[in-house]
Write an enzyme that holds these catalytic residues in place. Structure first.
Site, PDB file in Angstrom:
ATOM      1  N   GLU A 147      19.863 -15.577 -15.152  1.00 54.06           N
ATOM      2  CA  GLU A 147      19.022 -14.505 -15.311  1.00 54.06           C
ATOM      3  C   GLU A 147      19.570 -13.138 -15.572  1.00 54.06           C
ATOM      4  O   GLU A 147      19.200 -12.453 -16.441  1.00 54.06           O
ATOM      5  CB  GLU A 147      18.057 -14.332 -14.190  1.00 54.06           C
ATOM      6  CG  GLU A 147      16.889 -15.327 -14.171  1.00 54.06           C
ATOM      7  CD  GLU A 147      16.151 -15.252 -13.265  1.00 54.06           C
ATOM      8  OE1 GLU A 147      16.043 -15.137 -11.922  1.00 54.06           O
ATOM      9  OE2 GLU A 147      14.837 -14.653 -13.350  1.00 54.06           O
ATOM     10  N   TRP A 206      -2.867  -2.268  -1.543  1.00 54.67           N
ATOM     11  CA  TRP A 206      -2.442  -3.699  -2.215  1.00 54.67           C
ATOM     12  C   TRP A 206      -3.092  -4.709  -1.336  1.00 54.67           C
ATOM     13  O   TRP A 206      -2.750  -4.919  -0.346  1.00 54.67           O
ATOM     14  CB  TRP A 206      -1.067  -3.792  -2.417  1.00 54.67           C
ATOM     15  CG  TRP A 206      -0.361  -4.868  -3.171  1.00 54.67           C
ATOM     16  CD1 TRP A 206      -0.299  -4.590  -4.669  1.00 54.67           C
ATOM     17  CD2 TRP A 206       0.276  -6.014  -2.755  1.00 54.67           C
ATOM     18  NE1 TRP A 206       0.243  -5.930  -4.812  1.00 54.67           N
ATOM     19  CE2 TRP A 206       0.673  -6.661  -3.672  1.00 54.67           C
ATOM     20  CE3 TRP A 206       0.340  -6.609  -1.467  1.00 54.67           C
ATOM     21  CZ2 TRP A 206       1.085  -7.929  -3.699  1.00 54.67           C
ATOM     22  CZ3 TRP A 206       1.008  -7.878  -1.375  1.00 54.67           C
ATOM     23  CH2 TRP A 206       1.610  -8.410  -2.556  1.00 54.67           C
ATOM     24  N   GLU A 250      18.480 -22.345  -7.148  1.00 55.33           N
ATOM     25  CA  GLU A 250      18.343 -20.953  -7.009  1.00 55.33           C
ATOM     26  C   GLU A 250      19.242 -19.932  -7.108  1.00 55.33           C
ATOM     27  O   GLU A 250      19.171 -18.931  -8.114  1.00 55.33           O
ATOM     28  CB  GLU A 250      17.186 -20.816  -5.896  1.00 55.33           C
ATOM     29  CG  GLU A 250      16.898 -19.276  -5.602  1.00 55.33           C
ATOM     30  CD  GLU A 250      16.034 -18.684  -6.701  1.00 55.33           C
ATOM     31  OE1 GLU A 250      15.739 -19.514  -7.473  1.00 55.33           O
ATOM     32  OE2 GLU A 250      15.872 -17.547  -6.574  1.00 55.33           O
ATOM     33  N   HIS A 271      30.468 -37.770 -11.768  1.00 56.56           N
ATOM     34  CA  HIS A 271      29.995 -38.786 -12.827  1.00 56.56           C
ATOM     35  C   HIS A 271      29.625 -38.046 -14.215  1.00 56.56           C
ATOM     36  O   HIS A 271      29.019 -38.590 -14.944  1.00 56.56           O
ATOM     37  CB  HIS A 271      28.335 -39.226 -12.322  1.00 56.56           C
ATOM     38  CG  HIS A 271      28.628 -39.749 -11.219  1.00 56.56           C
ATOM     39  ND1 HIS A 271      28.801 -41.344 -10.878  1.00 56.56           N
ATOM     40  CD2 HIS A 271      28.357 -39.523  -9.793  1.00 56.56           C
ATOM     41  CE1 HIS A 271      28.675 -41.638  -9.684  1.00 56.56           C
ATOM     42  NE2 HIS A 271      28.404 -40.866  -8.875  1.00 56.56           N
ATOM     43  N   ARG A 308       4.780   1.013  -6.272  1.00 59.76           N
ATOM     44  CA  ARG A 308       4.820  -0.173  -5.129  1.00 59.76           C
ATOM     45  C   ARG A 308       3.635  -1.031  -5.743  1.00 59.76           C
ATOM     46  O   ARG A 308       3.868  -2.109  -5.022  1.00 59.76           O
ATOM     47  CB  ARG A 308       4.360   0.804  -4.105  1.00 59.76           C
ATOM     48  CG  ARG A 308       5.316   1.676  -3.501  1.00 59.76           C
ATOM     49  CD  ARG A 308       4.669   2.609  -2.392  1.00 59.76           C
ATOM     50  NE  ARG A 308       4.554   2.023  -1.213  1.00 59.76           N
ATOM     51  CZ  ARG A 308       5.280   1.652  -0.104  1.00 59.76           C
ATOM     52  NH1 ARG A 308       6.404   2.294  -0.520  1.00 59.76           N
ATOM     53  NH2 ARG A 308       5.060   1.023   0.817  1.00 59.76           N
ATOM     54  N   CYS A 313       0.731  -1.366   0.013  1.00 63.63           N
ATOM     55  CA  CYS A 313      -0.080   0.110   0.070  1.00 63.63           C
ATOM     56  C   CYS A 313       0.783   1.203  -0.038  1.00 63.63           C
ATOM     57  O   CYS A 313       2.055   1.176   0.266  1.00 63.63           O
ATOM     58  CB  CYS A 313      -0.862  -0.011   1.156  1.00 63.63           C
ATOM     59  SG  CYS A 313      -1.902  -1.545   1.425  1.00 63.63           S
ATOM     60  N   LYS A 350      19.719 -17.305 -10.496  1.00 67.76           N
ATOM     61  CA  LYS A 350      19.708 -15.967 -10.395  1.00 67.76           C
ATOM     62  C   LYS A 350      20.979 -15.645 -11.272  1.00 67.76           C
ATOM     63  O   LYS A 350      20.838 -14.745 -11.988  1.00 67.76           O
ATOM     64  CB  LYS A 350      20.001 -15.434  -8.961  1.00 67.76           C
ATOM     65  CG  LYS A 350      19.047 -15.597  -8.140  1.00 67.76           C
ATOM     66  CD  LYS A 350      17.721 -14.747  -8.164  1.00 67.76           C
ATOM     67  CE  LYS A 350      16.866 -14.977  -9.184  1.00 67.76           C
ATOM     68  NZ  LYS A 350      15.576 -15.685  -8.533  1.00 67.76           N
ATOM     69  N   ASN A 409      -1.491   0.827   6.110  1.00 66.40           N
ATOM     70  CA  ASN A 409      -0.654   0.072   4.953  1.00 66.40           C
ATOM     71  C   ASN A 409      -0.200  -0.962   6.173  1.00 66.40           C
ATOM     72  O   ASN A 409       0.242  -0.550   7.374  1.00 66.40           O
ATOM     73  CB  ASN A 409       0.426   1.028   4.800  1.00 66.40           C
ATOM     74  CG  ASN A 409       1.567   0.352   4.202  1.00 66.40           C
ATOM     75  OD1 ASN A 409       1.631  -0.824   3.810  1.00 66.40           O
ATOM     76  ND2 ASN A 409       2.872   1.084   3.961  1.00 66.40           N
ATOM     77  N   GLY A 410      -0.284  -2.285   5.767  1.00 68.79           N
ATOM     78  CA  GLY A 410       0.460  -3.347   6.580  1.00 68.79           C
ATOM     79  C   GLY A 410      -1.071  -4.187   6.948  1.00 68.79           C
ATOM     80  O   GLY A 410      -2.082  -4.094   6.564  1.00 68.79           O
ATOM     81  N   LYS A 470       8.301 -10.625 -15.938  1.00 71.26           N
ATOM     82  CA  LYS A 470       8.025 -10.962 -14.625  1.00 71.26           C
ATOM     83  C   LYS A 470       6.992 -11.956 -14.449  1.00 71.26           C
ATOM     84  O   LYS A 470       7.098 -12.892 -13.756  1.00 71.26           O
ATOM     85  CB  LYS A 470       7.646  -9.376 -14.110  1.00 71.26           C
ATOM     86  CG  LYS A 470       7.209  -9.537 -12.619  1.00 71.26           C
ATOM     87  CD  LYS A 470       8.715  -9.816 -11.847  1.00 71.26           C
ATOM     88  CE  LYS A 470       8.333 -10.376 -10.478  1.00 71.26           C
ATOM     89  NZ  LYS A 470       9.597 -10.836  -9.942  1.00 71.26           N
TER      90      LYS A 470
HETATM   91  C1  AGP Z   1      12.629 -15.960 -11.337  1.00 73.01           C
HETATM   92  O1  AGP Z   1      13.518 -15.046 -11.032  1.00 73.01           O
HETATM   93  C2  AGP Z   1      11.747 -15.764 -12.566  1.00 73.01           C
HETATM   94  N1  AGP Z   1      11.137 -14.470 -12.565  1.00 73.01           N
HETATM   95  C3  AGP Z   1      10.943 -16.853 -12.694  1.00 73.01           C
HETATM   96  O2  AGP Z   1      11.673 -18.060 -12.604  1.00 73.01           O
HETATM   97  C4  AGP Z   1       9.554 -17.056 -11.765  1.00 73.01           C
HETATM   98  O3  AGP Z   1       9.970 -17.620 -10.632  1.00 73.01           O
HETATM   99  C5  AGP Z   1       8.670 -17.879 -12.503  1.00 73.01           C
HETATM  100  O4  AGP Z   1       8.230 -17.520 -13.736  1.00 73.01           O
HETATM  101  C6  AGP Z   1       7.444 -18.379 -11.873  1.00 73.01           C
HETATM  102  O5  AGP Z   1       6.666 -17.154 -11.390  1.00 73.01           O
HETATM  103  P1  AGP Z   1       5.531 -17.168 -10.573  1.00 73.01           P
HETATM  104  O6  AGP Z   1       6.042 -17.181  -9.220  1.00 73.01           O
HETATM  105  O7  AGP Z   1       5.049 -15.553 -10.576  1.00 73.01           O
HETATM  106  O8  AGP Z   1       4.545 -18.164 -11.015  1.00 73.01           O
END
Ligand code: AGP
Length: 607
Positions: free
Chosen positions: A487, A73, A480, A503, A27, A2, A484, A99-100, A602
């Site tokens: 990407e 939000w 993970e 292996h 935001r 928010c 990162k 907010n919160g 995203k």
């Molecule tokens: C991660 O950094 C990416 N943006 C991507 O792998 C993301 O996690 C994936 O597309 C899933 O998105 P979601 O969590 O909105 O379902």
């Protein structure tokens, strides 16, 4: 997350508030509203963007020089005109924005309902308007104090009273709040960019403080009433920097928000004895006891969070748990059946593959539980149970704080299921509960170690390939970390269980190939060290992520990124932070577009 605005001054409040709300749009929000005080409180609010609110105020203008505004939000209650802020008490004499999250919302609402109060929205905010109105006897500051003494949680609250025109009272309990000091006018906002074009002088309200804004400017007190003297902060950031809270990129800001995110995700949900209260998770104990199998399905970072989750469920519940890529599961004719629990994890709640796998699971009679960040998302609407991760909007394409919140959500779920089914190792569960409570502080401590990670980033910034290894939960975190790096740095990175290296992949290790190793699992430590030795023997440059008190690791590795000591089951939560920062700093050295990496979106709403 928010956004909050407030204005007291000689000018019309509405245009200032609306302009501020537009500047807080980054935001993320789903509805907006303002209230202006002019002998009465006049409210305009609407679901959707500020543009819709602008249309409303154009058609039905508001006049007055004192007002408050809000972008919402959603947390409690779907996005709608009714749930949008501001909220008033039934007499219309008190108006609030907030907010919160009010953690004891249900308790307070039941109490007020028993006293005869009626509510027009589903929000926790409306409760605050009622609490302030109930306590009000001509002194707004005293009434706000009384209300916040009852409302637990992390929030910022802004209030006006019809009987005290020209005054706004606001409180900060963790959620951010700033005051902008103009020339004969004063602004309140949840973030500096909202008013940076109007003033460069700010009072940053601290946690546990109350601020009174009127024609004389702003005065700060503690919530308990002790006077606070605060020197204004002069800000010379540009507007873009201000949106990022002074950080150079949203990704870095979001990494640094993680201690606060953990506090939010846990907020009001975990008691000291391990009881987990999960609103919107409605399965009963009988369902939990009879549960045959847990499936976790997701994509990308959410899948990686599921990898950690599957291990949490296995270790705390001894439950058969599988984690499946949603895009695989949907076409794999999975053996999901009635009585199973399918946990679909998605930050956005809109990922097409995850939605398809979730729908398939429901068709097969499983109970669907969504772990998602977005209230009202498609996934949340289709699920039987929802665990909102409360990470706040994540703007950087590379997910960091949403991943963190997904992990915390899964610990909570395991504890909720464990309460009904029994925990396989109560002592381990106790360590996890304690560790969760102390986690925000140790993550905060980790943020101060960024310079060491930035230094390590120089070692891999020119690499062609980087390998990430670990065993058990450390492998899940390695996956993970490698995602990162891929990407945002565009360096080829691959994660594998440490035992797998010999292996085949060992053939690729030379002195130009950095290997990142994660070592939080005590029981697997020596085995992982053997893999490090194999790498060292081929000249590979090893960077380890290890606990502060791990004295042995320095003997085997060139660089060690230290993390505060934790227990095995929580170790990965801290270990991911240096990996996020490492990817960030490598990408930065390479001059890449960190928040908008090439070829990526995203939210992936296509198959
Ligand atoms: C991660 O950094 C990416 N943006 C991507 O792998 C993301 O996690 C994936 O597309 C899933 O998105 P979601 O969590 O909105 O379902």
């Amino acid at each position: 997350m928010c956004g909050i605005m407030g204005y007291v001054g000689p000018n019309q409040a509405a245009p200032v508030l609306l302009d501020g709300l537009q500047r807080l749009e980054y935001r993320g929000y789903d509805s907006a509203g303002i209230a202006v005080l002019n002998s009465k409180i006049h409210v305009r609010k609407a679901e959707g963007k500020v543009d819709r609110l602008l249309e409303l105020t154009d058609n039905s203008p508001l006049s007055g020089t004192v007002g408050i505004g809000h972008t919402r939000w959603a947390t409690h209650g779907v996005p709608s005109d009714l749930n949008a802020h501001p909220h008033t008490d039934p007499s219309g004499s008190i108006v609030v924005v907030h907010n919160g999250i009010i953690e004891n919302f249900y308790e307070l609402r039941d109490q007020l309902t028993a006293e005869g109060h009626e509510f027009t929205s589903e929000t926790d905010t409306e409760i605050l308007a009622h609490l302030v109105a109930r306590a009000y006897d001509g002194d707004l500051v005293a009434a706000v104090r009384d209300a916040v003494s009852q409302a637990e949680g992390a929030y910022a609250l802004v209030v006006m009273a019809v009987h005290e025109p020209g005054k706004i009272v606001a409180v900060r309990r963790i959620s951010p709040l700033i005051v902008g000091l103009g020339d004969g006018e004063t602004f309140l906002a949840s973030d500096i960019p909202a008013v940076l074009h109007r003033t460069r002088d700010f009072l940053i309200i601290e946690d546990g403080e109350l601020v009174i804004v009127d024609e004389n400017g702003a005065s700060i007190e503690t919530i308990e009433g002790a006077k606070v003297d605060r020197e204004p902060l002069h800000v010379d950031w540009d507007a873009e920097m201000a949106e990022k809270g002074g950080y150079d990129h949203f990704m870095l800001k979001e990494i640094h928000e993680q201690p606060a995110v953990v506090t939010e995700t846990l907020g009001g949900r975990l008691e000291e004895d391990g009881t987990a209260w999960l609103e919107n998770v409605d399965f009963d104990d009988e369902f939990a006891r009879n549960l045959g199998r847990i499936w976790i399905t997701a994509c990308g970072t959410a899948y990686n969070a599921g990898m950690v989750g599957s291990e949490i469920f296995r270790r705390l519940l001894r439950m058969p748990t599988s984690v499946e890529y949603a895009h695989e599961m949907r076409y794999a004719d999975p053996l999901v059946s009635e009585g199973d629990l399918v946990i679909a994890i998605s930050q956005s709640g809109e990922t097409a593959d995850t939605l398809a796998a979730a729908r398939l699971a429901k068709e097969r009679g499983a109970r669907l539980l969504a772990v998602t960040n977005v209230v009202g998302s498609t996934l949340s609407r289709e699920a039987d149970d929802i665990l909102y991760t409360r990470a706040g909007p994540e703007i950087s394409v590379a997910s960091t704080k949403a991943y963190m919140a997904m992990l915390i959500g899964q610990y909570l779920l395991a504890l909720r299921l464990g309460a009904a089914r029994g925990l396989s190792d109560p002592a381990l569960a106790e360590r996890v509960i304690h560790g969760l409570h102390t986690l925000p502080a140790s993550l905060e401590e980790l943020m101060h170690r960024e310079a060491e990670v930035a230094e390590a980033a120089k070692r891999i910034a020119n690499a062609q390939d980087v390998y990430y290894i670990g065993r058990g939960l450390d492998y899940a975190v390695a996956v993970e970390g490698s995602l990162k790096l891929k990407e945002i740095s565009y360096i080829h990175a691959e994660a594998m269980p440490a035992g797998e290296l010999k292996h085949g992949t060992l053939a690729l290790i030379t002195e130009d190939v950095p290997v990142i190793v994660v070592l939080t699992q005590e029981a697997l430590y020596d085995k992982t060290v053997s893999a490090i030795q194999e790498v060292k023997a081929r000249g590979g440059d090893v960077i380890a992520v290890a606990y502060d008190d791990d004295e042995r690791i320095g003997r085997f590795c060139d660089t060690v990124l230290r993390i505060p000591r934790s227990n095995d089951l929580l170790g990965p939560v801290s270990a991911v932070v240096p990996l996020q920062l490492l990817a960030y700093h490598v990408a930065r050295i390479r001059g890449n577009d960190i928040d908008q990496p090439r070829n990526l979106a995203k939210s992936v709403t296509v198959e």
